[in-house]
Design a protein around this motif. Structure first.
Motif, PDB file in Angstrom:
ATOM      1  N   VAL A 181       0.838  -1.202   0.000  1.00 51.77           N
ATOM      2  CA  VAL A 181       0.000   0.000   0.000  1.00 51.77           C
ATOM      3  C   VAL A 181       0.870   1.249   0.000  1.00 51.77           C
ATOM      4  O   VAL A 181       0.553   2.249  -0.658  1.00 51.77           O
ATOM      5  CB  VAL A 181      -0.943  -0.015   1.223  1.00 51.77           C
ATOM      6  N   ASP A 182       1.972   1.201   0.710  1.00 55.92           N
ATOM      7  CA  ASP A 182       2.829   2.376   0.850  1.00 55.92           C
ATOM      8  C   ASP A 182       3.371   2.866  -0.494  1.00 55.92           C
ATOM      9  O   ASP A 182       3.590   4.074  -0.680  1.00 55.92           O
ATOM     10  CB  ASP A 182       3.991   2.041   1.784  1.00 55.92           C
ATOM     11  N   SER A 183       3.586   1.947  -1.441  1.00 52.76           N
ATOM     12  CA  SER A 183       4.132   2.341  -2.744  1.00 52.76           C
ATOM     13  C   SER A 183       3.092   2.284  -3.853  1.00 52.76           C
ATOM     14  O   SER A 183       3.442   2.430  -5.030  1.00 52.76           O
ATOM     15  CB  SER A 183       5.311   1.421  -3.102  1.00 52.76           C
ATOM     16  N   ALA A 184       1.826   2.077  -3.501  1.00 57.38           N
ATOM     17  CA  ALA A 184       0.772   1.937  -4.513  1.00 57.38           C
ATOM     18  C   ALA A 184       0.303   3.297  -5.018  1.00 57.38           C
ATOM     19  O   ALA A 184       0.479   4.331  -4.360  1.00 57.38           O
ATOM     20  CB  ALA A 184      -0.412   1.169  -3.928  1.00 57.38           C
ATOM     21  N   ILE A 185      -0.292   3.278  -6.195  1.00 59.92           N
ATOM     22  CA  ILE A 185      -0.885   4.488  -6.785  1.00 59.92           C
ATOM     23  C   ILE A 185      -2.337   4.203  -7.151  1.00 59.92           C
ATOM     24  O   ILE A 185      -2.738   3.051  -7.301  1.00 59.92           O
ATOM     25  CB  ILE A 185      -0.121   4.943  -8.048  1.00 59.92           C
ATOM     26  N   ILE A 186      -3.109   5.275  -7.267  1.00 64.57           N
ATOM     27  CA  ILE A 186      -4.484   5.177  -7.743  1.00 64.57           C
ATOM     28  C   ILE A 186      -4.550   5.816  -9.126  1.00 64.57           C
ATOM     29  O   ILE A 186      -4.202   6.993  -9.291  1.00 64.57           O
ATOM     30  CB  ILE A 186      -5.477   5.904  -6.807  1.00 64.57           C
ATOM     31  N   ARG A 187      -4.947   5.035 -10.103  1.00 66.55           N
ATOM     32  CA  ARG A 187      -5.194   5.583 -11.437  1.00 66.55           C
ATOM     33  C   ARG A 187      -6.702   5.782 -11.551  1.00 66.55           C
ATOM     34  O   ARG A 187      -7.456   4.848 -11.761  1.00 66.55           O
ATOM     35  CB  ARG A 187      -4.694   4.623 -12.521  1.00 66.55           C
ATOM     36  N   ARG A 188      -7.121   7.039 -11.361  1.00 69.38           N
ATOM     37  CA  ARG A 188      -8.545   7.334 -11.294  1.00 69.38           C
ATOM     38  C   ARG A 188      -9.194   7.262 -12.673  1.00 69.38           C
ATOM     39  O   ARG A 188      -8.517   7.301 -13.715  1.00 69.38           O
ATOM     40  CB  ARG A 188      -8.776   8.705 -10.673  1.00 69.38           C
ATOM     41  N   ASN A 189     -10.516   7.192 -12.643  1.00 68.98           N
ATOM     42  CA  ASN A 189     -11.268   7.070 -13.893  1.00 68.98           C
ATOM     43  C   ASN A 189     -11.114   8.302 -14.789  1.00 68.98           C
ATOM     44  O   ASN A 189     -11.283   8.214 -16.010  1.00 68.98           O
ATOM     45  CB  ASN A 189     -12.749   6.827 -13.597  1.00 68.98           C
ATOM     46  N   ASP A 190     -10.811   9.455 -14.181  1.00 65.89           N
ATOM     47  CA  ASP A 190     -10.651  10.679 -14.972  1.00 65.89           C
ATOM     48  C   ASP A 190      -9.224  10.839 -15.511  1.00 65.89           C
ATOM     49  O   ASP A 190      -8.889  11.864 -16.104  1.00 65.89           O
ATOM     50  CB  ASP A 190     -11.051  11.910 -14.160  1.00 65.89           C
ATOM     51  N   GLY A 191      -8.362   9.827 -15.267  1.00 67.13           N
ATOM     52  CA  GLY A 191      -7.004   9.870 -15.801  1.00 67.13           C
ATOM     53  C   GLY A 191      -5.957  10.341 -14.828  1.00 67.13           C
ATOM     54  O   GLY A 191      -4.759  10.177 -15.080  1.00 67.13           O
TER      55      GLY A 191
END
Length: 291
Positions: A117-127
């Protein structure tokens, strides 16, 4: 070892936070409160991960390097400080634990999931791409000094047992008569251990225990040997047990289950008793023939 509290503030929107709250409220419903706990594939950590991934408006991507580990290797990192615990763990867990786990499967361990989790990213639906963790804090951290024993007690215990049984076997061969009380005691102890192994293997739904090849050697059938030992009717029985050992060794080389090093002197002790009984019975037969 370091124990304490690790706090990760997640980079979530108000909508995502409310979505997690809705998921938790749904989980509190009477129909959802109970579930079949699976310590390896579906536990409290994986459930938290699944809820977070469901709530995020986009995709969570875990960027940490994928390290190839088995479940047994992971567990050993936490239990190696106590060799008896590690031995007991290896005694009941089968070859399923020796299969390499994917990064996602390794998340059953809370500290492993926290690192991902500490190195994770969120790629949101809006880019947009944002880090999953906004801030990491350690509100309570304590360094625990452990002093694990430098002596491998399971190994030494069973090595000493093997030496004692070997010395006794030497005298038995010279007198051409076995100490039946010794075989009764070993059969009884093997049967007791076999109750645990066989119950977990055949009846438990916990992951990993139903693929344990040690059930071939350690099972309640050992109790059935005791009456034959008491009446000294072990001629055919000894060869049958020897065949069981052959099946065990063949199975081991086929499935390659990791066996705790201390298992080997224990197994060889039981095998030695079989060899001594066969040798004594053979000497008795030769003696009767010469008469």
């Amino acid at each position: 070892l370091v124990a304490g509290v690790l706090e990760q503030e997640l980079n979530l929107t108000n909508e995502e936070t409310n979505a997690i709250n809705d998921i938790l409220m749904e989980n509190l419903q009477p129909a959802n409160r109970m579930y079949r706990y699976n310590w390896l594939y579906d536990n409290c950590t994986t459930r938290a991960r699944d809820a977070l991934e469901k709530a995020v408006q986009g995709e969570i991507r875990y960027m940490a390097a994928d390290k190839h580990r088995t479940a047994r290797q992971i567990l050993r990192q936490f239990n190696a400080v106590d060799r008896w615990i590690e031995f007991g763990e290896n005694f009941i867990l089968g070859y399923e634990l020796d299969n390499p786990l994917t990064k996602r499967q390794q998340m059953f361990i809370p500290s492993y999931y926290a690192a991902d989790v500490d190195s994770a990213i969120i790629r949101r639906n809006d880019g947009r791409v944002v880090p999953l963790v906004k801030e990491t804090r350690h509100p309570l951290q304590q360094t625990l000094v452990t002093n694990p024993s430098q002596v491998d007690w399971p190994m030494w215990t069973f090595v000493i047992l093997f030496v004692i049984i070997a010395v006794v076997g030497f005298f038995e061969l010279r007198r051409v008569k076995t100490f039946k009380w010794l075989d009764v005691a070993l059969s009884f102890m093997t049967g007791l251990a076999g109750i645990l192994v066989a119950f977990l293997h055949f009846f438990s739904e916990h992951a990993g225990v139903n693929t344990n090849i040690l059930v071939i050697l350690f099972n309640p059938l050992a109790f059935a040997i005791i009456p034959f030992v008491i009446r000294r009717k072990t001629q055919v029985l000894s060869y049958a047990i020897l065949a069981v050992f052959v099946v065990f060794f063949i199975t081991y080389f086929v499935v390659r289950q990791y066996l705790d090093p201390a298992i080997w002197p224990l197994a060889l002790t039981l095998l030695l008793r079989v060899v001594v009984n066969i040798s004594v019975n053979h000497k008795k037969s030769l003696s009767l023939q010469t008469k």
